[in-house]
Design an enzyme around this catalytic site. Structure first.
Site, mmCIF file in Angstrom:
data_model
loop_
_atom_site.group_PDB
_atom_site.id
_atom_site.type_symbol
_atom_site.label_atom_id
_atom_site.label_comp_id
_atom_site.label_asym_id
_atom_site.label_seq_id
_atom_site.Cartn_x
_atom_site.Cartn_y
_atom_site.Cartn_z
ATOM 1 N N GLU A 102 0.832 -1.211 0.000
ATOM 2 C CA GLU A 102 0.000 0.000 0.000
ATOM 3 C C GLU A 102 0.867 1.261 0.000
ATOM 4 O O GLU A 102 0.509 2.284 0.573
ATOM 5 C CB GLU A 102 -0.971 0.018 1.189
ATOM 6 N N GLY A 103 1.976 1.200 -0.715
ATOM 7 C CA GLY A 103 2.912 2.316 -0.755
ATOM 8 C C GLY A 103 3.943 2.127 0.329
ATOM 9 O O GLY A 103 3.617 2.133 1.513
#
Length: 596
Positions: free
Chosen positions: A443-444
Site C-alpha cells: 500500500e505504498g
C-alpha cells in the site's frame, strides 16, 4: 503456541475515556442511538471470535499456506479458514459498519476498526480476506454507478462476495503511471481487459462464491502516465442482471507468491485474458477513484501492525514472567527459585515497554482517525466534516508508516525476549516478525508514505493541515501548563511542537532550493511528526491516569508508567531524526554511482 487475549480494557479506555467517542458519535444522526454498552458488547463478542476461532488457525495458516491447482486456477486456503469465514459472515461481522441501505448494520467505522484490531492480532493473513472487501465496498459506494452499487454492494456487505484491488504489475509497483493493462470498449458498454497483475492479496480463494476485482487499466485513447488510468469492476464470475452467478470470467490466478510471511493469504499473480468488466467512475479518472480504496487500505495496514504489536507483546510478557535466567544485578528478586524471572532485567523491561508503548500509542491514533472518518463522512456540520477530512489526510501516512515501522521494532524486540526460543517456529514469535515485515512495504512503501506526508500533506498546503493538528497540541499544552503534575509531559510536548514548526520550515526552504532535499529528509521527518502525534496522545492519557489514580485501579498506574517510559525512552528519538535530516542530501549523493 502463541495465545491472544483481547485487550478490552485498554480499547474501552481509548474509546470512552480518551476520545469520548460515544458523545461525539451521537452528534451524527446515523449514530444517535449508539451507546457505550452497545459498543462494549460488540467488542466483547468480536474478541471471542478473534481469540477462540481465528487465533488457533494462525499457525495452521503459516504452516500450510495456500495451494493453487494450476489446471483449474483455483486456490485452496489453509485448513479451517473457510469454516471460520462462514462463521464470520453468519455472525454479521462483515456488515458491521456498512450502510443499512445495502444490508449493513450501520455501526460506526470506529467500532469496525476496533474489531479489526483484534482480528489482526489473532490472524492477520486470514483477516486480509474480508479486510480488502471493505475497501472495494467503499470505492464502489463512492464512485460506482447505480447499477454497480445494486449489483455488488449487497453481496460485499453480507460477505458472500469478497473484493480485491488490482494495481501492481510486474514492471511497476508504486509508479502506477507505467501500467500497461488494456481495456477495450465493447458494443454492449462493457470492456475487455487484458494484462497481468501481481501481488494481489486475496486474489483467488475458496472462501466466498465470487470475488470482485477492482482493476486499473488503460483505454485505447488514454494519455500517458497516471492521468490515463481508468478503473474497472471485474468479477471472478460474471454476474447476471438478477444478481445471480454466471459463467467464469477471463480473470484467473496464474501463480501464488512464495513469501516470507502471511502464508495463509493468497498473494496471487492475476492474469486478465479478455476479462469482462465495467467502468467505475469516469474514463481516465481511475486513480482518484482507487485512492478511496488505497487510503482505506493504508489505514487497515496500520491496524494490522497494531494487532501484531499487541499480540507479540502479550506473549513476550507471559514468557518473561515465567522464564528464569540469572539473578538481578541488584540482588535476587526470587530467592525461592534457582534464578530470577527475566522480567526483572532492565533491558528485557525496555523491550517489553517499547512494544507496550507502541501498541498503546497506535491504538489511540488508529481509533482517533477512525472517529474522524465517521465525522468526515457523516457529520451534519460541514465545518466539522472539513476539519476531520484534513486531520485524516494528514495522519493517514503516519498511521501506515509510523505504526508499521514501530511494529517491526516491537515484534523483533518481543522475539528477542524469548532468546533462542524466539527463533523457533513452535513459539509463534518469529511468525509475528515475518508477518509484520510486509506491512512496511505494501500500500505504498513507508518511504512513499513519508514523501506523501512531507511533500503533499505538509509542504503541499504550506503546512495548513499540520497547523490544525498543532493547534490540538497547543490547546492541550496551554490548558495543562499550570498543572504541576503534568509538567513532565507538557514541557517536552510543548517543546517538540515548537521544534516541529521550525524543522518544517527548514526542510521546506531547502526543498525550494533542491526538491531532492525533501526526499533526503522525508523518512526522518515522518518519525519526528509521528512522535509528536504519539506524544500528544500519551500526554492526554497520562492526564486521565493522574486524575483517576486515586481510584486504586492498577490500570491507571500502568498507563502512567507507560506514558513516562514513552517520554523518557522513545520520544527522544526525534533529536537524532532531526539531526540526520538536517545533514541533508550531500552525504547520500556525493558518492558516484559507479563506486557503489
Amino acid at each position: 503456541m502463541a495465545t491472544y487475549t483481547p485487550p478490552l480494557r485498554d480499547m474501552q479506555f481509548v474509546i470512552h475515556e480518551l476520545l469520548g467517542a460515544v458523545d461525539e458519535l451521537k452528534k451524527i444522526p446515523a449514530y444517535a442511538d449508539v451507546d457505550a454498552d452497545t459498543v462494549n458488547a460488540v467488542l466483547e463478542e468480536g474478541g471471542k471470535f478473534a481469540s477462540q476461532v481465528l487465533t488457533p488457525l494462525n499457525k495452521v495458516g503459516d504452516l500450510e499456506g495456500c495451494k493453487l491447482n494450476k489446471e483449474t486456477h483455483e486456490v485452496t486456503t489453509p485448513t479451517g479458514f473457510k469454516d471460520a469465514y462462514k462463521q464470520y459472515i453468519e455472525g454479521g461481522w462483515s456488515a458491521l459498519s456498512a450502510d443499512p441501505q445495502w444490508g449493513g448494520q450501520g455501526l460506526p467505522l470506529l467500532v469496525n476498526q476496533a474489531i479489526y484490531e483484534m482480528l489482526n492480532s489473532a490472524n492477520q493473513a486470514w483477516t486480509m480476506y474480508p479486510g480488502l472487501s471493505h475497501g472495494a465496498h467503499a470505492c464502489l459506494e463512492a464512485h460506482g454507478s447505480d447499477e454497480q452499487k445494486k449489483l455488488y454492494l449487497p453481496k460485499l456487505t453480507s460477505g458472500e462476495w469478497t473484493g480485491t484491488m488490482c494495481l501492481t504489475e510486474p514492471h511497476c509497483g508504486t509508479d502506477l503511471g507505467l501500467l500497461r493493462t488494456k481495456a477495450e470498449p465493447q458494443a454492449d458498454g462493457t470492456y475487455k481487459l487484458t494484462g497481468q497483475k501481481i501481488f494481489i492479496s486475496a486474489g483467488e480463494h475458496d472462501m466466498a462464491e465470487n470475488i470482485v476485482h477492482l482493476v486499473l487499466a488503460r483505454l485505447p485513447d488514454a494519455p500517458a502516465g497516471s492521468k490515463g488510468i481508468s478503473l474497472f469492476a471485474v468479477p471472478k464470475f460474471k454476474v447476471n442482471a438478477d444478481g445471480s452467478i454466471g459463467e467464469r470470467n477471463g480473470i484467473y490466478c496464474g501463480g501464488l507468491e512464495h513469501k516470507m510471511g502471511i502464508h495463509g493469504n493468497a498473494t496471487a499473480q492475476m492474469v486478465l485474458d479478455g476479462a469482462v468488466g465495467t467502468l467505475v467512475g469516469q474514463p481516465h479518472r481511475g486513480l482518484p477513484a482507487m485512492f478511496v480504496m488505497m487510503n482505506g487500505a493504508r489505514l487497515g495496514v496500520g491496524n494490522q501492525s497494531l494487532g501484531l504489536t499487541e499480540v507479540a507483546y502479550q506473549n513476550a510478557v507471559a514468557y518473561a514472567k515465567d522464564r528464569i535466567q540469572m539473578r538481578s544485578l541488584s540482588g535476587p528478586k526470587r530467592p525461592d527459585l534457582a534464578a530470577d524471572p527475566i522480567i526483572v532485567h532492565p533491558d528485557v523491561r525496555k523491550m517489553l515497554l517499547t512494544a507496550r508503548a507502541y501498541a498503546e500509542g497506535a491504538r489511540a491514533l488508529v481509533y482517533f482517525v477512525a472517529l474522524h472518518l465517521d465525522q468526515e463522512h457523516n457529520h451534519p456540520d460541514e465545518a466539522v466534516r472539513k476539519e476531520s477530512s484534513d486531520l485524516v489526510a494528514l495522519l493517514t501516512p503516519i498511521v501506515k508508516a509510523f505504526i508499521t515501522d514501530n511494529a517491526w521494532i516491537s515484534t523483533t524486540h518481543c522475539q528477542q525476549v524469548f532468546g533462542g526460543h524466539g527463533y523457533i517456529h513452535e513459539w509463534g514469535m518469529e511468525q509475528f516478525v515475518r508477518d509484520a515485515r510486509i506491512n512496511m512495504i505494501y500500500e505504498g512503501t513507508n518511504t512513499v508514505q513519508s514523501l506523501d506526508l512531507l511533500g503533499r500533506k505538509v509542504l503541499g498546503d504550506a503546512g495548513a493541515k499540520l497547523r490544525k493538528f498543532g493547534a490540538l497540541v497547543q490547546s492541550f499544552v496551554e490548558a495543562e501548563t499550570s498543572n504541576p503534575a503534568m509538567k513532565e509531559f507538557i514541557g517536552p510536548l510543548g517543546e517538540l511542537g515548537l521544534k516541529v514548526q521550525k524543522f518544517t520550515m527548514e526542510v521546506g526552504m531547502k526543498g525550494m532550493q533542491n526538491p531532492d532535499e525533501v526526499g533526503a529528509a522525508a523518512v526522518d521527518y515522518l518519525r519526528v511528526v509521528g512522535h509528536l502525534v504519539y506524544g500528544y496522545f500519551f500526554a492526554r492519557m497520562a492526564k486521565i491516569a493522574l486524575d483517576k489514580q486515586s481510584s486504586g485501579d492498577p490500570f491507571y498506574k500502568a498507563k502512567l508508567s507507560t506514558a513516562r517510559f514513552y517520554f523518557a525512552k522513545l520520544m527522544p528519538e526525534v533529536e537524532t531524526a532531526m539531526a540526520t535530516a538536517r545533514a541533508g542530501l550531500a552525504p547520500l549523493m556525493d558518492m558516484e554511482e559507479a563506486l557503489f
